[in-house]
Design an enzyme around this catalytic site. Structure first.
Site, PDB file in Angstrom:
ATOM      1  N   TYR A 157      -4.477  -6.798 -79.756  1.00 47.08           N
ATOM      2  CA  TYR A 157      -3.390  -6.576 -78.817  1.00 47.08           C
ATOM      3  C   TYR A 157      -2.124  -6.185 -79.559  1.00 47.08           C
ATOM      4  O   TYR A 157      -2.054  -6.258 -80.787  1.00 47.08           O
ATOM      5  CB  TYR A 157      -3.159  -7.827 -77.961  1.00 47.08           C
ATOM      6  CG  TYR A 157      -2.489  -8.981 -78.679  1.00 47.08           C
ATOM      7  CD1 TYR A 157      -3.172  -9.707 -79.660  1.00 47.08           C
ATOM      8  CD2 TYR A 157      -1.179  -9.354 -78.387  1.00 47.08           C
ATOM      9  CE1 TYR A 157      -2.551 -10.762 -80.319  1.00 47.08           C
ATOM     10  CE2 TYR A 157      -0.564 -10.414 -79.035  1.00 47.08           C
ATOM     11  CZ  TYR A 157      -1.253 -11.106 -80.003  1.00 47.08           C
ATOM     12  OH  TYR A 157      -0.649 -12.136 -80.663  1.00 47.08           O
ATOM     13  N   ARG A 215       0.118  -0.211 -86.002  1.00 55.30           N
ATOM     14  CA  ARG A 215      -0.565  -1.482 -86.307  1.00 55.30           C
ATOM     15  C   ARG A 215      -1.778  -1.670 -85.400  1.00 55.30           C
ATOM     16  O   ARG A 215      -2.816  -2.189 -85.849  1.00 55.30           O
ATOM     17  CB  ARG A 215       0.407  -2.662 -86.166  1.00 55.30           C
ATOM     18  CG  ARG A 215      -0.227  -3.995 -86.592  1.00 55.30           C
ATOM     19  CD  ARG A 215       0.772  -5.136 -86.638  1.00 55.30           C
ATOM     20  NE  ARG A 215       1.336  -5.408 -85.319  1.00 55.30           N
ATOM     21  CZ  ARG A 215       2.320  -6.275 -85.086  1.00 55.30           C
ATOM     22  NH1 ARG A 215       2.860  -6.951 -86.095  1.00 55.30           N
ATOM     23  NH2 ARG A 215       2.777  -6.464 -83.871  1.00 55.30           N
ATOM     24  N   ARG A 242     -24.048 -10.679 -72.984  1.00 59.20           N
ATOM     25  CA  ARG A 242     -23.551 -11.470 -74.107  1.00 59.20           C
ATOM     26  C   ARG A 242     -24.544 -11.484 -75.272  1.00 59.20           C
ATOM     27  O   ARG A 242     -25.608 -12.097 -75.179  1.00 59.20           O
ATOM     28  CB  ARG A 242     -23.249 -12.897 -73.645  1.00 59.20           C
ATOM     29  CG  ARG A 242     -22.539 -13.721 -74.711  1.00 59.20           C
ATOM     30  CD  ARG A 242     -22.173 -15.104 -74.199  1.00 59.20           C
ATOM     31  NE  ARG A 242     -21.442 -15.870 -75.209  1.00 59.20           N
ATOM     32  CZ  ARG A 242     -22.019 -16.528 -76.205  1.00 59.20           C
ATOM     33  NH1 ARG A 242     -23.336 -16.533 -76.323  1.00 59.20           N
ATOM     34  NH2 ARG A 242     -21.287 -17.194 -77.090  1.00 59.20           N
ATOM     35  N   LYS A 253      -4.326  -8.284 -85.569  1.00 58.55           N
ATOM     36  CA  LYS A 253      -3.668  -8.887 -84.393  1.00 58.55           C
ATOM     37  C   LYS A 253      -4.728  -9.131 -83.319  1.00 58.55           C
ATOM     38  O   LYS A 253      -4.833  -8.416 -82.319  1.00 58.55           O
ATOM     39  CB  LYS A 253      -2.511  -8.006 -83.900  1.00 58.55           C
ATOM     40  CG  LYS A 253      -1.491  -8.781 -83.077  1.00 58.55           C
ATOM     41  CD  LYS A 253      -0.201  -8.014 -82.936  1.00 58.55           C
ATOM     42  CE  LYS A 253       0.722  -8.593 -81.871  1.00 58.55           C
ATOM     43  NZ  LYS A 253       1.186  -9.961 -82.115  1.00 58.55           N
ATOM     44  N   GLU A 295       3.206 -18.699 -91.678  1.00 61.05           N
ATOM     45  CA  GLU A 295       4.108 -18.017 -90.741  1.00 61.05           C
ATOM     46  C   GLU A 295       4.311 -18.914 -89.525  1.00 61.05           C
ATOM     47  O   GLU A 295       3.783 -20.030 -89.468  1.00 61.05           O
ATOM     48  CB  GLU A 295       3.544 -16.651 -90.345  1.00 61.05           C
ATOM     49  CG  GLU A 295       2.169 -16.711 -89.729  1.00 61.05           C
ATOM     50  CD  GLU A 295       1.518 -15.341 -89.548  1.00 61.05           C
ATOM     51  OE1 GLU A 295       2.229 -14.363 -89.300  1.00 61.05           O
ATOM     52  OE2 GLU A 295       0.277 -15.277 -89.635  1.00 61.05           O
ATOM     53  N   LEU A 314       0.296 -12.079 -90.396  1.00 53.62           N
ATOM     54  CA  LEU A 314       0.406 -10.814 -89.663  1.00 53.62           C
ATOM     55  C   LEU A 314       1.589 -10.039 -90.242  1.00 53.62           C
ATOM     56  O   LEU A 314       2.656 -10.618 -90.482  1.00 53.62           O
ATOM     57  CB  LEU A 314       0.638 -11.080 -88.172  1.00 53.62           C
ATOM     58  CG  LEU A 314       0.678  -9.807 -87.335  1.00 53.62           C
ATOM     59  CD1 LEU A 314      -0.736  -9.231 -87.179  1.00 53.62           C
ATOM     60  CD2 LEU A 314       1.280 -10.070 -85.967  1.00 53.62           C
TER      61      LEU A 314
HETATM   62  N1  PLP Z   1       2.994 -13.616 -86.892  1.00 54.70           N
HETATM   63  C1  PLP Z   1       2.204 -13.900 -85.843  1.00 54.70           C
HETATM   64  C2  PLP Z   1       1.078 -14.843 -86.028  1.00 54.70           C
HETATM   65  C3  PLP Z   1       2.447 -13.325 -84.582  1.00 54.70           C
HETATM   66  O1  PLP Z   1       1.657 -13.615 -83.542  1.00 54.70           O
HETATM   67  C4  PLP Z   1       3.566 -12.468 -84.438  1.00 54.70           C
HETATM   68  C5  PLP Z   1       3.867 -11.861 -83.141  1.00 54.70           C
HETATM   69  O2  PLP Z   1       3.263 -12.138 -82.133  1.00 54.70           O
HETATM   70  C6  PLP Z   1       4.370 -12.203 -85.554  1.00 54.70           C
HETATM   71  C7  PLP Z   1       4.049 -12.785 -86.775  1.00 54.70           C
HETATM   72  C8  PLP Z   1       5.556 -11.293 -85.444  1.00 54.70           C
HETATM   73  O3  PLP Z   1       5.145  -9.950 -85.391  1.00 54.70           O
HETATM   74  P1  PLP Z   1       6.035  -8.852 -84.652  1.00 54.70           P
HETATM   75  O4  PLP Z   1       7.362  -8.860 -85.355  1.00 54.70           O
HETATM   76  O5  PLP Z   1       5.300  -7.595 -84.865  1.00 54.70           O
HETATM   77  O6  PLP Z   1       6.138  -9.275 -83.229  1.00 54.70           O
END
Ligand code: PLP
Length: 288
Positions: free
Chosen positions: A37, A56, A104, A150, A182, A206
């Site tokens: 997503y 991305r 499935r 993501k 994070e 991420l």
């Molecule tokens: N890290 C994680 C785990 C996230 O889910 C997100 C955003 O949803 C981010 C970092 C921040 O990413 P972005 O700046 O692209 O929203």
């Protein structure tokens, strides 16, 4: 959930009222979390950094080998149309691509088209009440080892953010043996002696779009950026701490696990970075 009758989303090629939006119980996104997503902000009624988010998305799709999703150009048109149709000036667009519908079975199905959908929501970004400062609660990071993708499989973050919520915090500060990875849905930064520090890119986090923009903005502001991991203790003892994400921009962190960070108010470097981020968003989206 009550659906507002006026809200419109987009599902597999058609704009539909949200209450009429449907996907199959055999969708692999539902059965396996087999999908990816994106979330991009809307500012002044325009998409912010949609190109970076769609680049991305292409990386995430490539990493899990989903083929046949629509082009970035098609997505941009849909995302902008969702903002227009729903009258959204400030907020975000969510989009999802799953491997599609099939009986499935774990391996990829043959000849299945991806499921694709998107919706838009308003959210206060310029005058975000959280800009007064948020609390973080540390939570062990129990995720898999491809956090650079993501993925819609977000159970670990659901649990982490619920734990944070129950501790009275806005966001989870995820860590591995005390070393910060994070936030639950954000990247986390500390400021020490005028230097901004955030974990370097790898499969462990991420690659936040907001993070990338803030790295550039900090350098423009003359603030050095040190891309290195830090511990929860270092974050607690830092001069300043902040988090970044597409739907919160730059938010000051004023407490971690109940301990004040700095003097417990948004720090001056954090405020400068947030202001620079807002100015850039304004410049990129202002109607000509
Ligand atoms: N890290 C994680 C785990 C996230 O889910 C997100 C955003 O949803 C981010 C970092 C921040 O990413 P972005 O700046 O692209 O929203």
């Amino acid at each position: 959930m009550a659906f507002e009758s006026s809200r419109t989303c987009w599902v597999d090629g058609a704009y539909v009222a949200e209450r009429d939006a449907r996907i199959s119980i055999f969708d692999r996104g539902v059965l396996f979390g087999d999908g990816v997503y994106e979330v991009a902000a809307a500012f002044n009624g325009r998409l912010l950094d949609a190109d970076l988010h769609l680049a991305r998305l292409a990386r995430s799709l490539g990493a899990i080998r989903i083929e046949g999703a629509q082009s970035a150009e098609a997505w941009i048109e849909i995302m902008q149309s969702l903002l227009d149709r729903n009258g959204i000036d400030e907020g975000f667009v969510y989009l999802e691509v799953t491997r599609g519908v099939a009986d499935r079975d774990f391996p990829f199905p043959a000849d299945t088209a991806p499921t694709q959908f998107a919706y838009a929501r308003p959210k206060r970004l310029r005058d975000d009440p959280n800009a007064a400062g948020i609390a973080l609660a540390s939570v062990p990071d129990i995720r898999w080892s491809r956090r650079d993708i993501k993925s819609v499989a977000l159970l670990a973050q659901v649990l982490a953010k619920q734990t944070a919520r129950e501790a009275g915090a806005f966001e989870a500060l995820m860590h591995h043996d005390g070393v910060v990875t994070e936030g639950g849905s954000s990247n986390v930064w500390i400021v020490q002696g005028g230097v901004l520090r955030t974990r370097m890119l790898s499969n462990d986090i991420l690659a936040g779009i907001t993070r990338a923009v803030v790295v550039d903005l900090a350098r423009e502001l003359g603030l050095p950026v040190d891309e290195r991991p830090f511990t929860i203790t270092e974050a607690r003892d830092a001069d300043e701490c902040f988090m970044t994400s597409a739907t919160s921009f730059v938010l000051p962190v004023t407490s971690i696990d109940g301990h004040e960070v700095g003097d417990g108010a948004p720090g001056r470097h954090t405020s400068a970075v947030r202001a620079a981020y807002l100015e850039r968003a304004e410049r990129l989206t202002r109607h000509s």
